[in-house]
Design a protein around this motif. Structure first.
Motif, PDB file in Angstrom:
ATOM      1  N   ALA A 152       0.820  -1.222   0.000  1.00  0.00           N
ATOM      2  CA  ALA A 152       0.000   0.000   0.000  1.00  0.00           C
ATOM      3  C   ALA A 152       0.852   1.269   0.000  1.00  0.00           C
ATOM      4  CB  ALA A 152      -0.942  -0.011   1.204  1.00  0.00           C
ATOM      5  N   VAL A 153       2.158   1.113   0.221  1.00  0.00           N
ATOM      6  CA  VAL A 153       3.085   2.250   0.140  1.00  0.00           C
ATOM      7  C   VAL A 153       3.447   2.525  -1.324  1.00  0.00           C
ATOM      8  CG1 VAL A 153       5.444   3.016   0.699  1.00  0.00           C
ATOM      9  CG2 VAL A 153       4.032   1.962   2.460  1.00  0.00           C
ATOM     10  N   ALA A 154       3.436   1.472  -2.159  1.00  0.00           N
ATOM     11  CA  ALA A 154       3.900   1.621  -3.550  1.00  0.00           C
ATOM     12  C   ALA A 154       3.286   2.845  -4.255  1.00  0.00           C
ATOM     13  CB  ALA A 154       3.632   0.335  -4.333  1.00  0.00           C
ATOM     14  N   PRO A 155       1.958   3.041  -4.205  1.00  0.00           N
ATOM     15  CA  PRO A 155       1.381   4.175  -4.943  1.00  0.00           C
ATOM     16  C   PRO A 155       1.834   5.554  -4.455  1.00  0.00           C
ATOM     17  CG  PRO A 155      -0.299   2.530  -4.476  1.00  0.00           C
ATOM     18  CD  PRO A 155       0.904   2.159  -3.668  1.00  0.00           C
ATOM     19  N   LEU A 156       2.431   5.617  -3.260  1.00  0.00           N
ATOM     20  CA  LEU A 156       2.930   6.922  -2.796  1.00  0.00           C
ATOM     21  C   LEU A 156       4.046   7.420  -3.717  1.00  0.00           C
ATOM     22  CD1 LEU A 156       3.130   6.359   1.073  1.00  0.00           C
ATOM     23  CD2 LEU A 156       1.207   7.195  -0.278  1.00  0.00           C
ATOM     24  N   LEU A 157       4.756   6.477  -4.365  1.00  0.00           N
ATOM     25  CA  LEU A 157       5.925   6.846  -5.178  1.00  0.00           C
ATOM     26  C   LEU A 157       5.560   7.665  -6.416  1.00  0.00           C
ATOM     27  CD1 LEU A 157       8.770   6.091  -4.176  1.00  0.00           C
ATOM     28  CD2 LEU A 157       7.120   4.476  -3.323  1.00  0.00           C
ATOM     29  N   CYS A 158       4.284   7.594  -6.859  1.00  0.00           N
ATOM     30  CA  CYS A 158       3.863   8.513  -7.924  1.00  0.00           C
ATOM     31  C   CYS A 158       2.591   9.256  -7.496  1.00  0.00           C
ATOM     32  CB  CYS A 158       3.645   7.813  -9.258  1.00  0.00           C
ATOM     33  SG  CYS A 158       2.976   8.946 -10.496  1.00  0.00           S
ATOM     34  N   VAL A 313      -1.357   5.480   3.868  1.00  0.00           N
ATOM     35  CA  VAL A 313      -0.986   4.625   2.732  1.00  0.00           C
ATOM     36  C   VAL A 313      -2.104   4.751   1.706  1.00  0.00           C
ATOM     37  CG1 VAL A 313       0.428   2.949   3.998  1.00  0.00           C
ATOM     38  CG2 VAL A 313      -2.060   2.607   3.834  1.00  0.00           C
ATOM     39  N   SER A 314      -1.921   4.099   0.562  1.00  0.00           N
ATOM     40  CA  SER A 314      -2.943   4.101  -0.476  1.00  0.00           C
ATOM     41  C   SER A 314      -3.979   3.005  -0.187  1.00  0.00           C
ATOM     42  CB  SER A 314      -2.252   3.841  -1.807  1.00  0.00           C
ATOM     43  OG  SER A 314      -3.180   3.684  -2.838  1.00  0.00           O
ATOM     44  N   ASP A 315      -5.202   3.179  -0.683  1.00  0.00           N
ATOM     45  CA  ASP A 315      -6.198   2.101  -0.651  1.00  0.00           C
ATOM     46  C   ASP A 315      -5.978   1.286  -1.922  1.00  0.00           C
ATOM     47  OD1 ASP A 315      -7.057   3.650   1.427  1.00  0.00           O
ATOM     48  OD2 ASP A 315      -9.184   3.497   0.927  1.00  0.00           O
ATOM     49  N   ILE A 316      -5.674   0.015  -1.760  1.00  0.00           N
ATOM     50  CA  ILE A 316      -5.232  -0.748  -2.943  1.00  0.00           C
ATOM     51  C   ILE A 316      -6.029  -2.023  -3.168  1.00  0.00           C
ATOM     52  CG2 ILE A 316      -2.877   0.122  -2.737  1.00  0.00           C
ATOM     53  CD1 ILE A 316      -2.174  -2.833  -1.817  1.00  0.00           C
ATOM     54  N   GLU A 317      -5.941  -2.513  -4.395  1.00  0.00           N
ATOM     55  CA  GLU A 317      -6.407  -3.863  -4.729  1.00  0.00           C
ATOM     56  C   GLU A 317      -5.197  -4.583  -5.325  1.00  0.00           C
ATOM     57  OE1 GLU A 317     -10.067  -4.043  -6.993  1.00  0.00           O
ATOM     58  OE2 GLU A 317      -9.594  -6.074  -7.685  1.00  0.00           O
ATOM     59  N   GLY A 334     -13.166   3.464 -14.220  1.00  0.00           N
ATOM     60  CA  GLY A 334     -13.227   4.022 -12.864  1.00  0.00           C
ATOM     61  C   GLY A 334     -13.551   2.949 -11.827  1.00  0.00           C
ATOM     62  N   ASP A 335     -13.371   1.676 -12.198  1.00  0.00           N
ATOM     63  CA  ASP A 335     -13.724   0.563 -11.311  1.00  0.00           C
ATOM     64  C   ASP A 335     -12.501   0.108 -10.520  1.00  0.00           C
ATOM     65  OD1 ASP A 335     -14.764  -1.704 -10.140  1.00  0.00           O
ATOM     66  OD2 ASP A 335     -14.598  -2.913 -11.967  1.00  0.00           O
ATOM     67  N   VAL A 336     -12.004   0.984  -9.665  1.00  0.00           N
ATOM     68  CA  VAL A 336     -10.871   0.620  -8.804  1.00  0.00           C
ATOM     69  C   VAL A 336     -10.911   1.482  -7.551  1.00  0.00           C
ATOM     70  CG1 VAL A 336      -9.408   2.115 -10.239  1.00  0.00           C
ATOM     71  CG2 VAL A 336      -8.330   0.601  -8.608  1.00  0.00           C
ATOM     72  N   LYS A 337     -10.703   0.835  -6.412  1.00  0.00           N
ATOM     73  CA  LYS A 337     -10.679   1.586  -5.154  1.00  0.00           C
ATOM     74  C   LYS A 337      -9.344   1.332  -4.481  1.00  0.00           C
ATOM     75  CE  LYS A 337     -15.513   2.257  -4.264  1.00  0.00           C
ATOM     76  NZ  LYS A 337     -16.309   1.497  -5.206  1.00  0.00           N
ATOM     77  N   TYR A 338      -8.323   2.234  -4.631  1.00  0.00           N
ATOM     78  CA  TYR A 338      -8.257   3.294  -5.625  1.00  0.00           C
ATOM     79  C   TYR A 338      -7.012   3.132  -6.472  1.00  0.00           C
ATOM     80  CZ  TYR A 338     -12.337   5.367  -3.623  1.00  0.00           C
ATOM     81  OH  TYR A 338     -13.632   5.546  -3.217  1.00  0.00           O
ATOM     82  N   ARG A 339      -6.279   2.053  -6.185  1.00  0.00           N
ATOM     83  CA  ARG A 339      -5.075   1.802  -6.969  1.00  0.00           C
ATOM     84  C   ARG A 339      -4.853   0.300  -7.079  1.00  0.00           C
ATOM     85  NH1 ARG A 339      -3.081   5.386 -10.272  1.00  0.00           N
ATOM     86  NH2 ARG A 339      -1.043   6.255  -9.713  1.00  0.00           N
TER      87      ARG A 339
END
Ligand code: NAP
Ligand code: ZN
Length: 349
Positions: A152-158, A313-317, A334-339
């Motif tokens: 869930a940290v990964a999306p912070l990088l972008c 952190v990011s909300d991820i799937e 738009g079918d993703v909550k949220y990354r």
């Protein structure tokens, strides 16, 4: 060294398993075993050749987290086993005014994590949908979150730095009213970060179904932007609007919501241009329209530390590598909550 990866051979073809070469670590390099990589909408734009100049085969991915596998002889700051991240930048000229200011993201010689020239084979950089990456230590970020949160940290990088940087640049904090347009990967981070910085946050969405979720993310209010009455209720009231939308749309509908001297910053990068805004909407209240691109390395580290401190952190799937193509289709709807985040262990074998 050959490593497994996932990429595309042409803009109109799906991504598929392939192998890429990584250089042996040089004196200042850090070799990283990639654990997870986020799926950014930019990956889709690039791999489908929606922006010009995609080189194929193209392996996207610039939201990379993992563990250091080996370091070059001159690397002091990192050791094997360290938890680290790589964002959108893997090199820059290192001596221009932008690099000196820690704004490598604006260096004319910035080398992006994929699709930028490199002496390494095949001649352009290949990203994080792969098992390993080798990067100069200057562009390696330290992760201080607990290891359980690594995916869930990964999306912070972008997504994290792309929203954090303009929020800081425009001095968002207590007493400021901030709008975040588009509740996708970037937008949901924008809401969390603006909230943590103490602003009053209004989320703008085209999706009525995201109303409740936006409040959970930290928005104080939610506006469905298709609803003219809801929009009009916020006329001339925002200090900053951060616009993350990945498609051309009516910018004027948001400019008129800025108060005097208010700013709208565009971070969304649609493949085709927006219709020009009506200049009177800028002139009348001395409003400004700006852009912003990711963030520098020092600011990315600052953002990661801020997030670790505030438990953000990011909300991820989490998805397997063989679900990347399906994830792209779902992201477009738009079918993703949220990354979506790829479990890179699924690239093995
Ligand atoms: P994303 O997860 O797909 O989110 C984009 C959101 O925009 C959607 O969830 C949707 O939110 C809204 N949206 C999509 N189409 C729309 C339309 N036709 N009209 C109005 N709203 C629409 O994408 P992302 O990964 O956050 O990336 C967003 C954009 O930022 C992309 O263009 C990407 O390339 C760009 N980007 C720029 C930078 C930079 O440095 N500037 C860095 C990373 C990404 P709602 O359902 O809430 O309306
Ligand atoms: Zn990105």
């Amino acid at each position: 060294m050959l490593v497994n990866a996932y990429g595309a051979h042409a803009g109109d073809q799906p991504l598929e398993p392939l192998q890429i070469t990584r250089r042996a670590p040089g004196a200042h390099d850090v070799q990283i075993d990639i654990a997870f990589c986020g799926i950014c909408h930019s990956d889709l734009h690039q791999v489908r050749a929606e922006w010009h100049g995609t080189q194929f085969p193209c392996v996207p991915g610039h939201e990379i987290v993992g563990r250091v596998a080996a370091v070059g002889t001159h690397v002091d700051g990192f050791r094997p086993g360290d938890l680290v991240g790589i964002g959108c930048i893997v090199d820059s000229c290192k001596h221009c005014a932008d690099c000196d200011d820690g704004l490598e993201n604006y260096c004319d010689g910035m080398i992006g994590t994929y699709n930028f020239p490199t002496p390494d084979a095949p001649g352009w950089t290949q990203g994080g949908y792969s098992q390993q990456i080798v990067v100069h230590e200057r562009y390696v970020l330290r992760i201080r979150h607990p290891e359980e949160q690594l995916a869930a940290v990964a999306p912070l990088l972008c997504a994290g730095i792309t929203t954090y940087s303009p929020l800081r640049h425009w001095q968002v904090g207590p007493g400021k009213k901030v709008g975040v347009v588009g509740i996708g990967g970037l937008g949901h981070m924008g809401i969390k970060l603006a909230h943590a910085l103490g602003a009053h946050v209004v989320a703008f969405t085209t999706s009525d179904s995201k109303r409740e979720a936006a409040l959970q993310l930290g928005a104080d209010e939610v506006v469905v932007s298709r609803n003219a009455e809801e929009m009009a209720a916020h006329a001339k009231s925002f200090d900053l609007i951060l616009n993350t939308v990945a498609a051309p749309h009516d910018l004027d509908a948001f400019l008129v919501l800025l108060k005097r001297d208010g700013n709208m910053t565009l971070v969304g990068a649609p493949a085709t241009p927006h219709a020009s805004p009506n200049v009177f909407n800028l002139i009348m209240k001395r409003r400004t329209l700006a852009g912003s691109m990711i963030g520098g390395i020092a600011e990315t580290q600052e953002m990661l530390d801020f997030c670790a401190e505030h438990g953000i952190v990011s909300d991820i799937e989490l998805v397997r590598a063989d679900q990347i193509n399906e994830s792209y289709e779902r992201m477009l709807k738009g079918d993703v909550k949220y990354r979506f985040v790829i479990d890179n262990a699924t690239l093995a074998g």
